[in-house]
Design an enzyme around this catalytic site. Structure first.
Site, mmCIF file in Angstrom:
data_model
loop_
_atom_site.group_PDB
_atom_site.id
_atom_site.type_symbol
_atom_site.label_atom_id
_atom_site.label_comp_id
_atom_site.label_asym_id
_atom_site.label_seq_id
_atom_site.Cartn_x
_atom_site.Cartn_y
_atom_site.Cartn_z
ATOM 1 N N GLY A 1 17.466 -29.430 19.521
ATOM 2 C CA GLY A 1 18.326 -30.541 19.957
ATOM 3 C C GLY A 1 17.623 -31.887 19.943
ATOM 4 O O GLY A 1 17.860 -32.729 20.813
ATOM 5 N N ARG B 1 2.737 -29.181 6.142
ATOM 6 C CA ARG B 1 2.030 -29.999 5.156
ATOM 7 C C ARG B 1 2.907 -31.175 4.743
ATOM 8 O O ARG B 1 3.228 -32.010 5.582
ATOM 9 C CB ARG B 1 1.609 -29.156 3.953
ATOM 10 C CG ARG B 1 0.379 -29.725 3.244
ATOM 11 C CD ARG B 1 0.117 -29.029 1.942
ATOM 12 N NE ARG B 1 -0.083 -27.605 2.078
ATOM 13 C CZ ARG B 1 -1.248 -27.017 2.247
ATOM 14 N NH1 ARG B 1 -2.340 -27.731 2.301
ATOM 15 N NH2 ARG B 1 -1.347 -25.718 2.342
ATOM 16 N N GLU C 1 16.600 -35.699 19.094
ATOM 17 C CA GLU C 1 17.381 -36.903 18.762
ATOM 18 C C GLU C 1 16.973 -37.490 17.434
ATOM 19 O O GLU C 1 17.765 -38.126 16.751
ATOM 20 C CB GLU C 1 17.103 -37.988 19.805
ATOM 21 C CG GLU C 1 17.935 -37.843 21.026
ATOM 22 C CD GLU C 1 17.249 -38.508 22.179
ATOM 23 O OE1 GLU C 1 17.104 -39.746 22.160
ATOM 24 O OE2 GLU C 1 16.820 -37.773 23.091
ATOM 25 N N VAL D 1 0.831 -1.215 0.000
ATOM 26 C CA VAL D 1 0.000 0.000 0.000
ATOM 27 C C VAL D 1 0.863 1.261 0.000
ATOM 28 O O VAL D 1 0.638 2.191 -0.783
ATOM 29 C CB VAL D 1 -0.959 -0.024 1.217
ATOM 30 C CG1 VAL D 1 -1.701 1.293 1.357
ATOM 31 C CG2 VAL D 1 -1.945 -1.188 1.080
ATOM 32 N N ARG D 2 1.875 1.269 0.852
ATOM 33 C CA ARG D 2 2.675 2.506 0.979
ATOM 34 C C ARG D 2 3.587 2.715 -0.229
ATOM 35 O O ARG D 2 3.808 3.852 -0.651
ATOM 36 C CB ARG D 2 3.452 2.491 2.293
ATOM 37 C CG ARG D 2 2.459 2.571 3.449
ATOM 38 C CD ARG D 2 3.051 2.975 4.749
ATOM 39 N NE ARG D 2 1.969 3.244 5.703
ATOM 40 C CZ ARG D 2 2.153 3.459 6.981
ATOM 41 N NH1 ARG D 2 3.374 3.450 7.490
ATOM 42 N NH2 ARG D 2 1.118 3.702 7.767
ATOM 43 N N ASP E 1 7.918 -23.838 1.384
ATOM 44 C CA ASP E 1 7.971 -24.824 0.304
ATOM 45 C C ASP E 1 7.660 -24.233 -1.081
ATOM 46 O O ASP E 1 6.970 -24.857 -1.884
ATOM 47 C CB ASP E 1 7.007 -25.991 0.618
ATOM 48 C CG ASP E 1 5.572 -25.515 0.762
ATOM 49 O OD1 ASP E 1 5.345 -24.289 0.880
ATOM 50 O OD2 ASP E 1 4.668 -26.360 0.759
ATOM 51 N N ARG F 1 10.925 -29.794 26.510
ATOM 52 C CA ARG F 1 12.150 -30.409 27.050
ATOM 53 C C ARG F 1 12.127 -30.359 28.590
ATOM 54 O O ARG F 1 12.465 -31.338 29.252
ATOM 55 C CB ARG F 1 13.384 -29.678 26.528
ATOM 56 C CG ARG F 1 14.688 -30.196 27.094
ATOM 57 C CD ARG F 1 15.841 -29.310 26.643
ATOM 58 N NE ARG F 1 16.211 -29.538 25.268
ATOM 59 C CZ ARG F 1 17.086 -30.466 24.871
ATOM 60 N NH1 ARG F 1 17.651 -31.259 25.755
ATOM 61 N NH2 ARG F 1 17.383 -30.606 23.596
ATOM 62 N N SER G 1 -2.155 -20.716 -3.696
ATOM 63 C CA SER G 1 -2.513 -19.346 -4.090
ATOM 64 C C SER G 1 -1.803 -18.975 -5.387
ATOM 65 O O SER G 1 -2.359 -18.271 -6.237
ATOM 66 C CB SER G 1 -2.101 -18.362 -2.996
ATOM 67 O OG SER G 1 -2.540 -18.823 -1.744
ATOM 68 N N THR H 1 3.942 -18.138 3.308
ATOM 69 C CA THR H 1 3.606 -19.430 3.909
ATOM 70 C C THR H 1 4.650 -19.793 4.950
ATOM 71 O O THR H 1 5.844 -19.577 4.710
ATOM 72 C CB THR H 1 3.510 -20.561 2.862
ATOM 73 O OG1 THR H 1 3.429 -21.821 3.556
ATOM 74 C CG2 THR H 1 4.694 -20.609 1.918
ATOM 75 N N ILE H 2 4.185 -20.351 6.058
ATOM 76 C CA ILE H 2 5.151 -20.779 7.083
ATOM 77 C C ILE H 2 5.920 -22.003 6.619
ATOM 78 O O ILE H 2 6.922 -22.365 7.215
ATOM 79 C CB ILE H 2 4.454 -21.079 8.448
ATOM 80 C CG1 ILE H 2 3.475 -22.242 8.325
ATOM 81 C CG2 ILE H 2 3.793 -19.833 8.999
ATOM 82 C CD1 ILE H 2 3.059 -22.832 9.681
ATOM 83 N N ASP H 3 5.466 -22.658 5.542
ATOM 84 C CA ASP H 3 6.042 -23.953 5.151
ATOM 85 C C ASP H 3 7.385 -23.860 4.421
ATOM 86 O O ASP H 3 8.078 -24.854 4.296
ATOM 87 C CB ASP H 3 5.068 -24.708 4.236
ATOM 88 C CG ASP H 3 3.796 -25.110 4.953
ATOM 89 O OD1 ASP H 3 3.737 -24.942 6.185
ATOM 90 O OD2 ASP H 3 2.864 -25.594 4.280
ATOM 91 N N ARG I 1 -9.203 -20.550 1.704
ATOM 92 C CA ARG I 1 -8.766 -21.458 0.636
ATOM 93 C C ARG I 1 -9.970 -21.610 -0.288
ATOM 94 O O ARG I 1 -10.993 -22.145 0.119
ATOM 95 C CB ARG I 1 -8.351 -22.818 1.205
ATOM 96 C CG ARG I 1 -7.164 -22.718 2.170
ATOM 97 C CD ARG I 1 -6.608 -24.091 2.479
ATOM 98 N NE ARG I 1 -5.701 -24.075 3.618
ATOM 99 C CZ ARG I 1 -4.414 -23.740 3.551
ATOM 100 N NH1 ARG I 1 -3.881 -23.388 2.403
ATOM 101 N NH2 ARG I 1 -3.653 -23.766 4.622
ATOM 102 N N ASP J 1 1.727 -22.086 -2.302
ATOM 103 C CA ASP J 1 1.690 -22.718 -3.627
ATOM 104 C C ASP J 1 0.285 -22.778 -4.239
ATOM 105 O O ASP J 1 0.116 -22.527 -5.436
ATOM 106 C CB ASP J 1 2.356 -24.107 -3.605
ATOM 107 C CG ASP J 1 1.789 -25.003 -2.521
ATOM 108 O OD1 ASP J 1 0.983 -24.524 -1.695
ATOM 109 O OD2 ASP J 1 2.147 -26.202 -2.501
HETATM 110 O O1 F6P Z 1 0.265 -23.900 4.491
HETATM 111 C C1 F6P Z 1 0.414 -23.630 5.823
HETATM 112 C C2 F6P Z 1 -0.207 -24.687 6.674
HETATM 113 O O2 F6P Z 1 -0.184 -24.242 8.009
HETATM 114 C C3 F6P Z 1 0.407 -26.077 6.555
HETATM 115 O O3 F6P Z 1 1.573 -26.217 7.306
HETATM 116 C C4 F6P Z 1 -0.721 -26.927 7.040
HETATM 117 O O4 F6P Z 1 -0.630 -28.235 6.527
HETATM 118 C C5 F6P Z 1 -1.922 -26.242 6.464
HETATM 119 O O5 F6P Z 1 -1.562 -24.885 6.317
HETATM 120 C C6 F6P Z 1 -3.173 -26.336 7.290
HETATM 121 O O6 F6P Z 1 -4.197 -25.733 6.555
HETATM 122 P P1 F6P Z 1 -5.637 -25.337 7.078
HETATM 123 O O7 F6P Z 1 -5.516 -23.992 7.722
HETATM 124 O O8 F6P Z 1 -6.466 -25.269 5.841
HETATM 125 O O9 F6P Z 1 -6.060 -26.403 8.028
#
Ligand code: F6P
Length: 328
Positions: free
Chosen positions: A189, A175, A191, A28-29, A133, A158, A109, A129-131, A76, A107
């Protein structure tokens, strides 16, 4: 006569990720600096199809850089894989004077974005995305915050597993990608780190290794299990039955997607949001914003979607090297 202002549509889609708000603010900015107008689209593609828009200006994105989630909401949209829906979405963009669309998401999106580009809409992808990927980039918005949340949780687990001399299985998101598991397994850490990309179905090896470590004086154990493998509760039950070690499973779940973004997520998300606008202003079409080799770059959207990414071998090796000794 003054030139027509460019109108940029902006949506967040798929799983929310900390830092999306920083990216929204930057879009936006930066747009404002270039004299462009931004139409916010609520709830991702679902909101686009319902023409659920809002005006975003510099003031309306104040006080959001530190907030997790997305002020535009997200969803989604299952119907975006249908050609008919894609055509309708493109028509809505045209009808509302949207010259270019910025899509912040993962992905799924990006696939929606590519479909819209095939219908003539100029689309810029920003990886949210936090993934982690997405093939074309070594950074995605939200990963850094998420791995810090998970690492803090593993530290807490722990404490309790050490006090009870237990084994804990921590199931983390991602995912079918093991980036969160790998990073947090190393940072916490662990195992054992069970990764979808490397899974060899050798549960007996895990059981043998735990038994061996117990024999050598280790009295608590951390196993990080990736969501892509799942079944942590039944794995815990089988480990307990086979080893006699009390074992508990903790599925961290959606807390991994929440929280105030880290400094890195705020700064990188801001840089990526700004870059998306700069690409539009430069007249580029259908690009994915990336971060590679220390630089913010861009890639053709379709090429980006088709790029694959593998877990870094050096980190996988490191995770094994650091836990090779049997009594630690
Ligand atoms: O894509 C991010 C994520 O958090 C994945 O790690 C996870 O599998 C998925 O979304 C969960 O999706 P939803 O919010 O549709 O349950």
């Amino acid at each position: 006569m003054s030139e027509k202002k460019l109108t940029i549509g902006l949506l967040t889609s798929g799983g929310d990720a900390p830092g999306m708000n920083a990216a929204i603010r930057a879009v936006v900015r930066t747009a404002d600096n270039y004299g462009c107008e931004v139409k916010g689209i609520m709830r991702g593609y679902a909101g686009l199809l319902e023409e659920d828009f809002c005006v975003l200006d510099t003031k309306s994105v104040a006080d959001i850089i530190q907030r997790g989630g997305t002020i535009l909401y997200t969803a989604r949209s299952r119907s975006m894989h249908l050609l008919e829906t894609q055509k309708k979405a493109a028509e809505i963009c045209r009808k509302n004077g949207i010259d270019a669309l910025v899509v912040i998401g993962g992905d799924g999106s990006y696939r929606g974005a590519l479909a819209l580009s095939k219908q003539g809409i100029n689309v810029m992808g920003v990886p949210g995305t936090i993934d982690l990927d997405i093939g074309c980039t070594d950074y995605t918005i939200g990963f850094d915050t998420s791995i810090n949340t998970v690492t803090e949780s593993i530290d807490k687990l722990r404490d309790t597993s050490a006090s009870h001399e237990r084994c804990v299985i921590v199931e983390v998101m991602g995912r079918s990608a093991g980036y969160i598991a790998l990073w947090c397994g190393i940072a916490g850490g662990a195992e054992e780190i069970i990764l979808p990309e490397k899974y060899d179905y050798n549960e007996q090896a895990i059981i043998d290794s735990l038994t061996e470590r117990r024999k050598h004086g280790k009295n608590h154990h951390i196993i990080v299990n990736a969501e892509g493998i799942g079944h942590s509760a039944s794995l815990a039950a089988r480990i307990e039955a086979a080893t006699g070690i009390e074992t508990r499973a903790t599925i961290l779940g959606y807390m991994q997607r929440g929280g105030s973004p880290t400094c890195k997520d705020r700064v990188y998300a801001s840089a990526m949001g700004a870059k998306a606008v700069e690409l539009i202003v430069e007249g580029k079409r259908n690009r994915a914003v990336c971060h590679m080799n220390g630089e913010f770059t861009d890639e053709d959207l379709e090429t980006a979607i088709n790029m694959t990414k593998t877990l870094p071998d050096d980190l996988v090796r490191l995770s094994k090297t650091l836990i090779r000794q049997r009594n630690i």
